[in-house]
Design an enzyme around this catalytic site. Structure first.
Site, mmCIF file in Angstrom:
data_model
loop_
_atom_site.group_PDB
_atom_site.id
_atom_site.type_symbol
_atom_site.label_atom_id
_atom_site.label_comp_id
_atom_site.label_asym_id
_atom_site.label_seq_id
_atom_site.Cartn_x
_atom_site.Cartn_y
_atom_site.Cartn_z
ATOM 1 N N ARG A 1 0.862 -1.189 0.000
ATOM 2 C CA ARG A 1 0.000 0.000 0.000
ATOM 3 C C ARG A 1 0.898 1.239 0.000
ATOM 4 O O ARG A 1 1.756 1.398 0.868
ATOM 5 C CB ARG A 1 -0.868 0.017 1.245
ATOM 6 C CG ARG A 1 -1.705 1.257 1.264
ATOM 7 C CD ARG A 1 -2.328 1.517 2.605
ATOM 8 N NE ARG A 1 -3.091 2.752 2.518
ATOM 9 C CZ ARG A 1 -3.330 3.525 3.556
ATOM 10 N NH1 ARG A 1 -2.888 3.208 4.747
ATOM 11 N NH2 ARG A 1 -4.026 4.623 3.413
ATOM 12 N N ARG B 1 -9.270 15.379 12.717
ATOM 13 C CA ARG B 1 -8.995 16.385 11.672
ATOM 14 C C ARG B 1 -10.215 17.258 11.419
ATOM 15 O O ARG B 1 -11.348 16.766 11.476
ATOM 16 C CB ARG B 1 -8.625 15.682 10.356
ATOM 17 C CG ARG B 1 -7.277 15.003 10.404
ATOM 18 C CD ARG B 1 -7.032 14.197 9.136
ATOM 19 N NE ARG B 1 -6.865 12.781 9.451
ATOM 20 C CZ ARG B 1 -6.831 11.803 8.555
ATOM 21 N NH1 ARG B 1 -6.931 12.076 7.277
ATOM 22 N NH2 ARG B 1 -6.673 10.550 8.936
ATOM 23 N N GLU C 1 -9.351 -3.562 1.702
ATOM 24 C CA GLU C 1 -8.263 -2.951 0.930
ATOM 25 C C GLU C 1 -7.142 -3.953 0.672
ATOM 26 O O GLU C 1 -6.503 -3.930 -0.381
ATOM 27 C CB GLU C 1 -7.721 -1.731 1.681
ATOM 28 C CG GLU C 1 -8.697 -0.572 1.662
ATOM 29 C CD GLU C 1 -8.446 0.455 2.748
ATOM 30 O OE1 GLU C 1 -8.719 0.144 3.925
ATOM 31 O OE2 GLU C 1 -7.989 1.559 2.431
#
Ligand code: ADP
Length: 408
Positions: free
Chosen positions: A90, A240, A384
């Protein structure tokens, strides 16, 4: 064919080993706190899970340990590391030059290195993972699978910021988008479940984990996404801010006296769910506090769902009048029915009608909209690692598993 998938982070290496003929996960694990006194490795084979506390000084040791575990007499799944046919990595940022997964060559390594400027917390470690595995598995092909690649199909009106154009031309400041591997996987799986060809499938994918992003996918390719030049943009996340008026940053520096480093720390690590709620960055704790009536926790849930709703509806016009599905994934998207319900309230305006009972009861993948909802609402756990293994398999030229929705 056996494919090792590596996700090398700042102080950790996550691994998965896949047997591709049967698409079977043979084992997985996580080496944590590399370089620290309390480093450890946790791994599982089938349902058996083990943790070993061990000082792991660097990446090289971490990788060697992973290979030892995979081939261990008692806990291993392979007799010899020579049974590993390829390694998929990745990689967070591929910049503009990368539009798909790539076999690792010196040129690709150079691009990953150059993109460290755009992803300083990720790319250097992603590259280290490649360099170290090349040493211990010489001759085994490595494939780089980039988070940004799936979004390389966005048109300029989606990726150019309204800054003076030279900032794009000279400095490559543009929207890149992230979580591409996840958006791609769930869109493929969604099309497969709905029996629609992927290259005719229009959907909006919502990846909500510690980081959160939404993507608009038209005819199987990404045409817009909420994350931008960095993964700070878009929705409010665990710590965030997501999008805020950029003048706030200037105000904090010029009027309130914060240094750029302090502001960076605030907007990246102290904002979002944590900042609003004052409780936690973890959605489970926010939900629990909200259930007990905590007003800031309730406000956090409302701000997140408001922002998600706004992005989903804003993206629908880009799909030329046909939205087949809205897909939820990621730790929050998969496990938090209340978040999905709050987001879907009001989405009937775009033809998406949630079935509250299905939303509360479904585990695993499936449809959670009403039977007659024109737009299907779906829950699809992301994978993923499997997507990286499939991309790797494709590039090393072996016979490739195809989703039942691809007509190529
Ligand atoms: P990452 O982006 O780091 O891969 P994940 O996809 O694992 O993160 O998502 C982490 C988020 O998922 C956290 O906010 C966590 O609280 C949330 N989450 C995980 N399980 C649940 C659950 N059962 N209910 C609500 N939220 C959950």
């Amino acid at each position: 064919m056996n494919i090792l998938v590596l996700n090398s982070g700042s102080s950790s290496i996550k691994y998965n080993l896949w047997e591709m003929n049967e698409k079977k996960l043979l084992c997985k694990g996580l080496v944590e706190k590399i370089g620290m006194d309390d480093s450890s490795v946790t791994f599982s084979v089938n349902d058996k899970k083990k943790t070993i506390q061990k000082v792991i000084t660097d990446y090289n040791e971490g990788i060697e340990l992973i290979l030892d575990i995979i081939t261990d007499k008692e806990d291993g799944v392979l007799k010899n590391i020579k049974e590993i046919d390829a390694v998929g990595h990745r990689i967070v940022h591929g910049g503009e030059k990368i539009i798909q997964s790539e076999l690792v060559t010196p040129e690709i390594k150079k691009i990953i290195d150059e993109c460290a400027l755009l992803a300083p917390l990720h790319n250097p470690h992603n590259l280290e993972g490649i360099v170290e595995i090349e040493k211990v598995l010489p001759g085994v092909p490595n494939v780089a699978v980039f988070d940004t690649a799936f979004h390389s199909t966005m048109p300029p009106e989606s990726f150019i910021y309204p800054l003076p154009y030279e900032f794009y031309e000279k400095h490559k400041i543009r929207r890149y988008g992230f979580h591409g591997t996840s958006h791609k996987y769930v869109s493929l799986r969604g099309a497969e479940l709905l029996k629609i060809w992927h290259n005719k499938f229009n959907c909006i994918t919502c990846h909500f984990g510690n980081g959160a992003s939404i993507a608009a996918i038209k005819n199987g390719i990404s045409v817009d996404t909420t994350m931008g030049f960095t993964p700070l943009a878009g929705l409010p996340m665990g710590t965030r801010t997501g999008n805020i008026d950029p003048s706030i940053i200037l105000y904090m520096i010029q009027e309130l006296g914060y240094t750029p480093e302090e502001v960076s720390d605030i907007i990246n690590k102290k904002s979002g769910f944590l900042g609003i709620s004052g409780i936690s960055s973890d959605m489970r704790e926010i939900r629990e506090a909200a259930t007990k009536g905590d007003e800031k926790a309730i406000l956090t849930l409302k701000i997140f769902s408001h922002s998600a709703k706004r992005s989903i509806t804003a993206m629908t016009p880009e799909l030329d009048g046909r939205l087949d599905a809205i897909i939820f994934t990621g730790g929050i998207g998969e496990n938090s029915p209340i978040t999905r319900e709050m987001i879907c309230q009001g989405l009937s305006i775009i033809g998406a009608y949630l079935d509250v009972d299905k939303n509360n009861s479904l585990r695993g993948e499936g449809i959670i909209s009403k039977d007659d909802s024109p737009v299907k609402i779906m829950l699809i756990p992301t994978n993923e690692e499997l997507m990286i293994a499939l991309e790797t398999q494709k590039l090393v030229g072996e016979s490739v598993y195809k989703f039942n929705c691809t007509d190529k």
